[in-house]
Design an enzyme around this catalytic site. Structure first.
Site, PDB file in Angstrom:
ATOM      1  N   ARG A   1     -38.627 -33.276 -39.797  1.00  0.00           N
ATOM      2  CA  ARG A   1     -40.005 -33.698 -39.339  1.00  0.00           C
ATOM      3  C   ARG A   1     -40.627 -34.264 -40.518  1.00  0.00           C
ATOM      4  O   ARG A   1     -40.336 -34.014 -41.581  1.00  0.00           O
ATOM      5  CB  ARG A   1     -40.818 -32.930 -38.590  1.00  0.00           C
ATOM      6  N   GLY A   2     -41.769 -35.032 -40.204  1.00  0.00           N
ATOM      7  CA  GLY A   2     -42.906 -35.461 -41.000  1.00  0.00           C
ATOM      8  C   GLY A   2     -43.518 -34.332 -41.960  1.00  0.00           C
ATOM      9  O   GLY A   2     -43.574 -33.261 -41.075  1.00  0.00           O
TER      10      GLY A   2
ATOM     11  N   THR B   1     -45.109 -25.681 -43.459  1.00  0.00           N
ATOM     12  CA  THR B   1     -45.769 -24.956 -42.343  1.00  0.00           C
ATOM     13  C   THR B   1     -45.379 -23.644 -42.132  1.00  0.00           C
ATOM     14  O   THR B   1     -44.200 -23.394 -42.166  1.00  0.00           O
ATOM     15  CB  THR B   1     -45.716 -25.817 -41.093  1.00  0.00           C
TER      16      THR B   1
ATOM     17  N   ALA C   1     -51.908 -27.332 -37.228  1.00  0.00           N
ATOM     18  CA  ALA C   1     -50.867 -28.393 -37.822  1.00  0.00           C
ATOM     19  C   ALA C   1     -50.144 -29.015 -37.079  1.00  0.00           C
ATOM     20  O   ALA C   1     -49.835 -28.642 -35.894  1.00  0.00           O
ATOM     21  CB  ALA C   1     -49.969 -27.501 -38.998  1.00  0.00           C
ATOM     22  N   MET C   2     -49.724 -30.269 -37.599  1.00  0.00           N
ATOM     23  CA  MET C   2     -48.925 -31.242 -36.773  1.00  0.00           C
ATOM     24  C   MET C   2     -47.650 -31.685 -37.622  1.00  0.00           C
ATOM     25  O   MET C   2     -48.144 -32.102 -38.833  1.00  0.00           O
ATOM     26  CB  MET C   2     -49.607 -32.038 -36.004  1.00  0.00           C
TER      27      MET C   2
ATOM     28  N   CYS D   1     -49.786 -27.191 -45.608  1.00  0.00           N
ATOM     29  CA  CYS D   1     -49.405 -28.423 -45.619  1.00  0.00           C
ATOM     30  C   CYS D   1     -49.422 -29.258 -46.923  1.00  0.00           C
ATOM     31  O   CYS D   1     -49.778 -30.515 -46.960  1.00  0.00           O
ATOM     32  CB  CYS D   1     -50.475 -29.030 -44.563  1.00  0.00           C
TER      33      CYS D   1
END
Length: 239
Positions: A88-89, A93, A160-161, A191
């Site tokens: 993922r970007g 995390t 968080a994403m 992050c």
């Protein structure tokens, strides 16, 4: 366009097993899109929304810096935590019990083809959910996710994403701290952003515990409104 979204709640599930399950659903959708293009057909593509809690785990995005994990894997093992580099970007995390993790695996051709808008909608879903608990959350310029007290010395991240997308099909998603053990965040630079704290909804409300299922229900309500989608629930299942 198919705006039905199949919901699956996996409960507490190992990160790698869930990742493999995501990849399976992701690839099935891609295969349909490739077939449609080759054969000039219009087979509908499915959309999925996975809820899950993970045992303690740290994941590092493809653009992340391993230096943001402040301990080695032997310390993680002592803490009962695992570590994975993933596709993922985003940077590093943490996931763990008491955190709602959501993985929308959507064909954005069914909704809108704009990754920036997609991320903003996920953030807005969380912001609206937290507002129902009297918590004012917002975005922080240049920093994906959801924050409290942005622009003050007390800024702290609550969600968080990090996502991946190919041919407008998404995977990975968001992690909202609801009843999270914040001590695990001390083992990393969340992050990759130094000098910013992390919080959890139960801490902000001064409660020992917040009902996870209630929060999930609110998230889905706002997801449906923002994406103009319809959630089709499945029974709790295993990947």
């Amino acid at each position: 366009m198919n705006k039905n979204v199949i919901l699956q709640d996996l409960g507490l599930k190992d990160y790698k097993e869930t990742w493999d399950f995501q990849e399976l659903l992701f690839q099935k959708t891609l295969d349909i899109k490739i077939k449609n293009r080759k054969e000039d057909s219009r087979l509908p593509t499915p959309n999925h929304f996975i809820f899950v809690e993970h045992p303690h785990v740290y994941t590092l995005g493809k653009s992340g810096d391993i230096a943001n994990l402040l301990v080695d894997e032997s310390v993680l093992a002592e803490k009962g935590a695992k570590f994975y580099k993933i596709n993922r970007g985003g940077d590093i995390t943490y996931h763990g019990p008491g955190q709602i993790v959501g993985y929308p695996i959507l064909d954005l051709d069914n909704f809108f083809t704009d990754i920036h808008k997609y991320l903003r909608f996920l953030e807005e879903m969380v912001i609206r959910t937290l507002a129902e608990y009297g918590v004012k959350a917002e975005r922080s310029k240049g920093e994906t996710g959801v924050w409290l007290d942005v622009g003050t010395p007390f800024a702290r991240k609550i969600c968080a994403m990090g996502v991946r997308a190919s041919r407008w099909v998404t995977m990975h998603g968001f992690a909202l701290n609801v009843n999270a053990d914040l001590g695990y965040f001390d083992l990393m630079i969340p992050c990759g952003i130094k000098g910013k704290a992390v919080t959890s909804l139960n801490v902000e409300l001064g409660k020992q515990e917040v009902d996870l299922n209630e929060v999930k229900g609110k998230l889905l309500k706002h997801f449906e409104a923002l994406f103009e989608a319809e959630i089709i629930e499945q029974e709790k299942t295993s990947a």
